[in-house]
Design an enzyme around this catalytic site. Structure first.
Site, PDB file in Angstrom:
ATOM      1  N   ASP A  66       0.815  -1.218   0.000  1.00 19.65           N
ATOM      2  CA  ASP A  66       0.000   0.000   0.000  1.00 19.65           C
ATOM      3  C   ASP A  66       0.847   1.267   0.000  1.00 19.65           C
ATOM      4  O   ASP A  66       2.063   1.235   0.211  1.00 19.65           O
ATOM      5  CB  ASP A  66      -0.983   0.000   1.187  1.00 19.65           C
ATOM      6  CG  ASP A  66      -0.392  -0.625   2.442  1.00 19.65           C
ATOM      7  OD1 ASP A  66       0.843  -0.633   2.582  1.00 19.65           O
ATOM      8  OD2 ASP A  66      -1.163  -1.115   3.284  1.00 19.65           O
ATOM      9  N   ASN A 134      -8.202  -3.030  13.579  1.00 21.44           N
ATOM     10  CA  ASN A 134      -9.570  -3.390  13.178  1.00 21.44           C
ATOM     11  C   ASN A 134      -9.595  -4.615  12.265  1.00 21.44           C
ATOM     12  O   ASN A 134     -10.584  -4.884  11.603  1.00 21.44           O
ATOM     13  CB  ASN A 134     -10.243  -2.201  12.476  1.00 21.44           C
ATOM     14  CG  ASN A 134      -9.473  -1.745  11.247  1.00 21.44           C
ATOM     15  OD1 ASN A 134      -8.530  -2.395  10.823  1.00 21.44           O
ATOM     16  ND2 ASN A 134      -9.876  -0.620  10.665  1.00 21.44           N
ATOM     17  N   HIS A 136      -7.645  -5.105   9.658  1.00 22.91           N
ATOM     18  CA  HIS A 136      -7.321  -4.895   8.243  1.00 22.91           C
ATOM     19  C   HIS A 136      -6.028  -5.607   7.856  1.00 22.91           C
ATOM     20  O   HIS A 136      -5.166  -5.860   8.683  1.00 22.91           O
ATOM     21  CB  HIS A 136      -7.299  -3.403   7.862  1.00 22.91           C
ATOM     22  CG  HIS A 136      -6.141  -2.597   8.366  1.00 22.91           C
ATOM     23  ND1 HIS A 136      -6.239  -1.253   8.648  1.00 22.91           N
ATOM     24  CD2 HIS A 136      -4.842  -2.907   8.618  1.00 22.91           C
ATOM     25  CE1 HIS A 136      -5.066  -0.794   9.035  1.00 22.91           C
ATOM     26  NE2 HIS A 136      -4.207  -1.774   9.032  1.00 22.91           N
ATOM     27  N   GLU A 141      -9.805  -2.092   4.692  1.00 19.71           N
ATOM     28  CA  GLU A 141     -10.536  -1.847   5.937  1.00 19.71           C
ATOM     29  C   GLU A 141     -11.776  -2.745   6.002  1.00 19.71           C
ATOM     30  O   GLU A 141     -12.197  -3.315   4.980  1.00 19.71           O
ATOM     31  CB  GLU A 141     -10.955  -0.373   5.983  1.00 19.71           C
ATOM     32  CG  GLU A 141      -9.783   0.624   5.964  1.00 19.71           C
ATOM     33  CD  GLU A 141      -9.035   0.723   7.286  1.00 19.71           C
ATOM     34  OE1 GLU A 141      -8.915  -0.275   8.017  1.00 19.71           O
ATOM     35  OE2 GLU A 141      -8.535   1.834   7.587  1.00 19.71           O
TER      36      GLU A 141
HETATM   37  C1  F6R Z   1       1.278  -1.712   6.089  1.00 23.05           C
HETATM   38  C2  F6R Z   1      -0.044  -2.340   6.110  1.00 23.05           C
HETATM   39  C3  F6R Z   1      -0.878  -2.402   7.330  1.00 23.05           C
HETATM   40  C4  F6R Z   1      -0.082  -2.668   8.605  1.00 23.05           C
HETATM   41  C5  F6R Z   1      -1.006  -2.680   9.821  1.00 23.05           C
HETATM   42  C6  F6R Z   1      -0.240  -2.886  11.100  1.00 23.05           C
HETATM   43  O1  F6R Z   1       1.856  -1.786   4.807  1.00 23.05           O
HETATM   44  O2  F6R Z   1      -0.464  -2.783   5.090  1.00 23.05           O
HETATM   45  O3  F6R Z   1      -1.859  -3.401   7.160  1.00 23.05           O
HETATM   46  O4  F6R Z   1       0.558  -3.906   8.477  1.00 23.05           O
HETATM   47  O5  F6R Z   1      -1.706  -1.481   9.885  1.00 23.05           O
HETATM   48  O6  F6R Z   1       0.596  -1.761  11.306  1.00 23.05           O
HETATM   49  P1  F6R Z   1       1.749  -1.786  12.420  1.00 23.05           P
HETATM   50  O7  F6R Z   1       2.721  -2.817  11.969  1.00 23.05           O
HETATM   51  O8  F6R Z   1       2.340  -0.408  12.388  1.00 23.05           O
HETATM   52  O9  F6R Z   1       1.095  -2.144  13.703  1.00 23.05           O
END
Ligand code: F6R
Length: 239
Positions: A66, A134, A136, A141
């Site tokens: 992303d 959440n 994701h 989302e």
């Molecule tokens: C990042 C991504 C997100 C993160 C998730 C957890 O490229 O796609 O899905 O993996 O938000 O974020 P952290 O690792 O910062 O807790």
């Protein structure tokens, strides 16, 4: 689905061994990569092994999950910048083989092109995922259709709040992002999901034991034939 519960350090080492095995077997493997706090130790470990000539990314191709909308690559909080700083500048990869979705050109053509590039590369061999509070995966989302391909996402308030720690002001967190879709993630041959810290305990429990539902995107992983979950003890608390 395999679940490995251990320390963050050992998770980084075990996962780094997966990359080493894969790249020895298939030097031009296609790697799906993630940003955020979760993969940082792994990226350190990969850089260390690369410096010690235990693995090489010379022919590897990477596709990130992303990118924030409207942050140019040189913006410090762009995911392109993150990847360059934390991984690409520290390994022997050809920068031309690294790909991050384009957060500026969000045209239908650019979005479809990201999936097409991955298909033409032969598909993702190993997809790395973190887990959102959440549930994701990528920036898909809750409510994202399981059939989604690369698309523009409106970030939930909880995600913007969670990611505000990286920005100077909470309002600076972009409201939109581009994310690989859930179908694109599920097309990967193998998937590694990392979950670290107590905040991930509930979404991880729901992803593994709850119903498979678009309301909790990570639950789709129950349907994938080759997923390894690496959790630290805090994240595994409810398993
Ligand atoms: C990042 C991504 C997100 C993160 C998730 C957890 O490229 O796609 O899905 O993996 O938000 O974020 P952290 O690792 O910062 O807790």
């Amino acid at each position: 689905m395999r679940i490995v519960v251990t320390t963050e350090d050992e998770i980084a080492q075990l996962a780094a061994e997966r990359y080493t095995e894969l790249l020895l077997r298939k030097p031009n493997a296609v790697l799906g990569l993630a940003t955020g706090s979760t993969p940082l130790r792994l990226y350190e470990e990969l850089a260390k092994k690369c410096a010690a000539h235990e693995l090489s990314f010379r022919f590897a191709r990477t596709y990130n999950l992303d990118e924030y909308a409207d942050l140019p690559p040189e913006h410090p909080q762009s995911y392109r910048g993150f990847m360059d700083r934390h991984l690409f500048s520290k390994i022997d990869i050809d920068p031309g083989n690294t790909h991050v979705p384009n957060g500026i050109d969000r045209s239908d053509t650019a979005l479809a092109n990201y999936d097409t590039m991955i298909e033409h590369a032969g598909g993702i061999d190993l997809q790395l995922l973190g887990l959102g509070l959440n549930g994701h995966i990528g920036f898909n989302e809750p409510g994202t259709p399981f059939g989604s391909r690369t698309h523009v996402v409106r970030l939930s308030e909880s995600t913007r709040h969670a990611n505000a720690r990286f920005f100077d002001r909470p309002e600076s967190v972009p409201k939109e992002a581009v994310s690989l879709g859930i179908r694109s993630v599920m097309n990967a041959r193998s998937i590694l999901l990392f979950a670290l810290g107590e905040q991930k305990a509930e979404p991880l429990r729901a992803a593994i034991y709850g119903p498979v539902t678009e309301l909790l995107p990570a639950s789709v992983l129950q349907l994938h034939p080759d997923v390894t979950i690496y959790a630290d003890r805090e994240a595994a608390e409810l398993l």
